[in-house]
Design a protein around this motif. Structure first.
Motif, mmCIF file in Angstrom:
data_model
loop_
_atom_site.group_PDB
_atom_site.id
_atom_site.type_symbol
_atom_site.label_atom_id
_atom_site.label_comp_id
_atom_site.label_asym_id
_atom_site.label_seq_id
_atom_site.Cartn_x
_atom_site.Cartn_y
_atom_site.Cartn_z
ATOM 1 N N PRO A 123 0.738 -1.356 -0.046
ATOM 2 C CA PRO A 123 -0.152 0.073 -0.004
ATOM 3 C C PRO A 123 0.974 1.225 0.021
ATOM 4 O O PRO A 123 1.588 1.249 0.664
ATOM 5 N N VAL A 124 0.405 2.196 -0.757
ATOM 6 C CA VAL A 124 1.183 3.448 -1.061
ATOM 7 C C VAL A 124 1.480 4.063 0.593
ATOM 8 O O VAL A 124 2.443 4.831 0.937
ATOM 9 N N TRP A 125 0.364 4.098 1.300
ATOM 10 C CA TRP A 125 0.423 4.523 2.637
ATOM 11 C C TRP A 125 1.431 4.182 3.340
ATOM 12 O O TRP A 125 2.392 4.935 3.925
ATOM 13 N N ARG A 126 1.820 2.680 3.273
ATOM 14 C CA ARG A 126 2.818 1.948 4.005
ATOM 15 C C ARG A 126 4.028 2.497 3.296
ATOM 16 O O ARG A 126 4.932 2.831 4.168
ATOM 17 N N LEU A 127 4.354 2.500 1.978
ATOM 18 C CA LEU A 127 5.625 3.303 1.488
ATOM 19 C C LEU A 127 5.835 4.484 1.880
ATOM 20 O O LEU A 127 7.136 4.943 2.277
ATOM 21 N N HIS A 128 4.809 5.359 1.978
ATOM 22 C CA HIS A 128 5.240 6.503 2.254
ATOM 23 C C HIS A 128 5.695 6.788 3.796
ATOM 24 O O HIS A 128 6.573 7.689 4.092
ATOM 25 N N ARG A 129 5.344 5.968 4.697
ATOM 26 C CA ARG A 129 5.937 5.852 5.844
ATOM 27 C C ARG A 129 7.475 5.535 6.096
ATOM 28 O O ARG A 129 7.816 5.714 7.248
ATOM 29 N N ALA A 130 7.683 4.852 5.044
ATOM 30 C CA ALA A 130 9.239 4.352 4.972
ATOM 31 C C ALA A 130 10.165 5.325 4.356
ATOM 32 O O ALA A 130 11.229 5.166 4.303
ATOM 33 N N ILE A 131 9.555 6.382 3.749
ATOM 34 C CA ILE A 131 10.468 7.268 2.804
ATOM 35 C C ILE A 131 11.185 8.038 3.896
ATOM 36 O O ILE A 131 10.642 8.558 4.776
ATOM 37 N N GLY A 132 12.512 8.318 3.606
ATOM 38 C CA GLY A 132 13.373 8.706 4.516
ATOM 39 C C GLY A 132 14.306 7.812 4.720
ATOM 40 O O GLY A 132 15.443 8.158 5.284
ATOM 41 N N MET A 133 14.025 6.353 5.015
ATOM 42 C CA MET A 133 15.116 5.501 5.123
ATOM 43 C C MET A 133 15.738 5.265 3.715
ATOM 44 O O MET A 133 15.018 5.256 2.907
ATOM 45 N N GLY A 134 16.988 4.449 4.145
ATOM 46 C CA GLY A 134 17.529 4.482 2.544
ATOM 47 C C GLY A 134 16.836 3.009 2.070
ATOM 48 O O GLY A 134 16.159 2.094 2.572
ATOM 49 N N GLY A 135 17.136 3.145 0.558
ATOM 50 C CA GLY A 135 16.684 1.822 -0.285
ATOM 51 C C GLY A 135 17.228 0.394 0.126
ATOM 52 O O GLY A 135 16.534 -0.572 0.013
ATOM 53 N N ASP A 136 18.281 0.815 0.937
ATOM 54 C CA ASP A 136 18.760 -0.760 1.265
ATOM 55 C C ASP A 136 18.068 -1.192 2.420
ATOM 56 O O ASP A 136 18.215 -2.373 2.821
ATOM 57 N N LYS A 137 17.257 -0.497 3.171
ATOM 58 C CA LYS A 137 16.352 -0.858 4.351
ATOM 59 C C LYS A 137 15.033 -1.079 3.719
ATOM 60 O O LYS A 137 14.404 -1.705 4.539
ATOM 61 N N LEU A 138 14.642 -0.533 2.779
ATOM 62 C CA LEU A 138 13.100 -0.110 2.618
ATOM 63 C C LEU A 138 12.408 -1.224 2.279
ATOM 64 O O LEU A 138 11.480 -1.704 2.721
ATOM 65 N N VAL A 139 13.017 -2.113 1.419
ATOM 66 C CA VAL A 139 12.503 -3.322 1.033
ATOM 67 C C VAL A 139 11.958 -4.327 1.897
ATOM 68 O O VAL A 139 10.995 -4.911 1.998
ATOM 69 N N ALA A 140 13.051 -4.534 2.944
ATOM 70 C CA ALA A 140 12.805 -5.650 4.020
ATOM 71 C C ALA A 140 11.710 -4.918 4.799
ATOM 72 O O ALA A 140 10.801 -5.526 5.564
ATOM 73 N N ALA A 141 11.848 -3.580 4.960
ATOM 74 C CA ALA A 141 11.066 -2.916 6.120
ATOM 75 C C ALA A 141 9.327 -2.926 5.667
ATOM 76 O O ALA A 141 8.441 -3.158 6.667
ATOM 77 N N VAL A 142 9.409 -2.991 4.403
ATOM 78 C CA VAL A 142 7.909 -2.868 3.923
ATOM 79 C C VAL A 142 7.234 -4.092 3.478
ATOM 80 O O VAL A 142 5.824 -4.425 3.229
ATOM 81 N N ALA A 143 8.109 -4.908 3.094
ATOM 82 C CA ALA A 143 7.612 -6.242 2.337
ATOM 83 C C ALA A 143 8.319 -7.510 2.940
ATOM 84 O O ALA A 143 7.981 -8.622 2.768
ATOM 85 N N GLY A 144 9.099 -7.565 3.832
ATOM 86 C CA GLY A 144 9.632 -8.572 4.748
ATOM 87 C C GLY A 144 11.198 -8.808 4.100
ATOM 88 O O GLY A 144 11.438 -8.596 2.969
ATOM 89 N N GLN A 145 11.974 -9.713 5.011
ATOM 90 C CA GLN A 145 13.378 -9.784 4.869
ATOM 91 C C GLN A 145 13.590 -10.851 3.535
ATOM 92 O O GLN A 145 14.307 -10.928 2.987
ATOM 93 N N HIS A 146 12.442 -11.800 3.390
ATOM 94 C CA HIS A 146 12.345 -12.904 2.471
ATOM 95 C C HIS A 146 12.364 -12.130 0.906
ATOM 96 O O HIS A 146 13.060 -12.717 0.025
ATOM 97 N N VAL A 147 11.751 -11.128 0.683
ATOM 98 C CA VAL A 147 11.529 -10.254 -0.341
ATOM 99 C C VAL A 147 12.938 -9.541 -0.373
ATOM 100 O O VAL A 147 13.505 -9.558 -1.776
#
Length: 215
Positions: free
Chosen positions: A36-60
């Protein structure tokens, strides 16, 4: 002793947070993942190296992280021409320089994106960082420490950011932080994560330059 102003860029000086959220949404959809875009917005500001795991899980992250980051870059690049500086950004930087601050832009963006933003801001000669300068992005303190090392490592400094991730990075670097609401985060949560003051706009930060907390 030198005073330093460490400025976040995305969401603080240039209006990009929602562009980034949409680009990340499109990147995940390339791999049939819907975040969801709202969840992605909440993660903006952390680096891309962390964002994928933060919003979609470590397996992704483990299976698709690099591919998704490339897809994000491909989705964001066509939006770059739409990016505009936030009101008061140029005035804040120039006023800080005129007041004797060592000013540095602490961004975890791609170098070519940061260079484009510097051109938009019309602040030539200001030092800046990019994702190439650190191994770990915000909320780790590395970007702030590298940024200060380039202008005045022993300076009394204050960080200005727009996200909870900026606030966390500043606290971990042992520096005070003030926040602006231009990135879409609320005042209460910014204060909860360490901001001593929260401003509605950059011109109010500029007006308070003589009184910003420095450490």
């Amino acid at each position: 002793m030198t005073n330093a102003l460490v400025l976040d860029v995305d969401g603080t000086l240039v209006d990009t947070n929602y562009h980034h959220a949409v680009a990340w949404f499109r990147a995940f959809r390339e791999f049939d993942l819907t975040v969801p875009v709202w969840r992605l917005h909440r993660a903006i500001g952390m680096g891309g190296d962390k964002l994928v795991a933060a919003v979609a899980g470590q397996h992704v992250e483990d299976t698709r992280g690099d591919d998704i980051r490339q897809a994000w870059e491909d989705a964001f690049d066509p939006m770059l021409h739409e990016v505009r500086p936030l009101e008061g950004a140029h005035r804040l930087v120039t006023a800080a320089v005129e007041a004797g601050f060592a000013v540095v832009l602490a961004s975890s963006g791609k170098r070519r994106h940061v260079d484009h933003y510097v051109e938009l801001l019309e602040v030539d000669g200001i030092e800046s960082t990019s994702s190439e300068d650190v191994d770990e992005s915000k909320p780790a303190p590395d970007l702030i420490e590298v940024a200060l090392s380039r202008v005045a490592p022993d300076a009394r400094a204050v960080v200005v950011g727009d996200s909870v991730w900026d606030c966390q990075a500043a606290r971990r670097a042992g520096r005070p932080v003030v926040a602006v609401r231009t990135g879409g985060f609320g005042e209460a949560e910014l204060r909860e994560h360490g901001a001593s003051s929260v401003y509605e706009e950059l011109d109010l930060v500029r007006a308070d330059l003589p009184d910003l907390p420095l450490a």
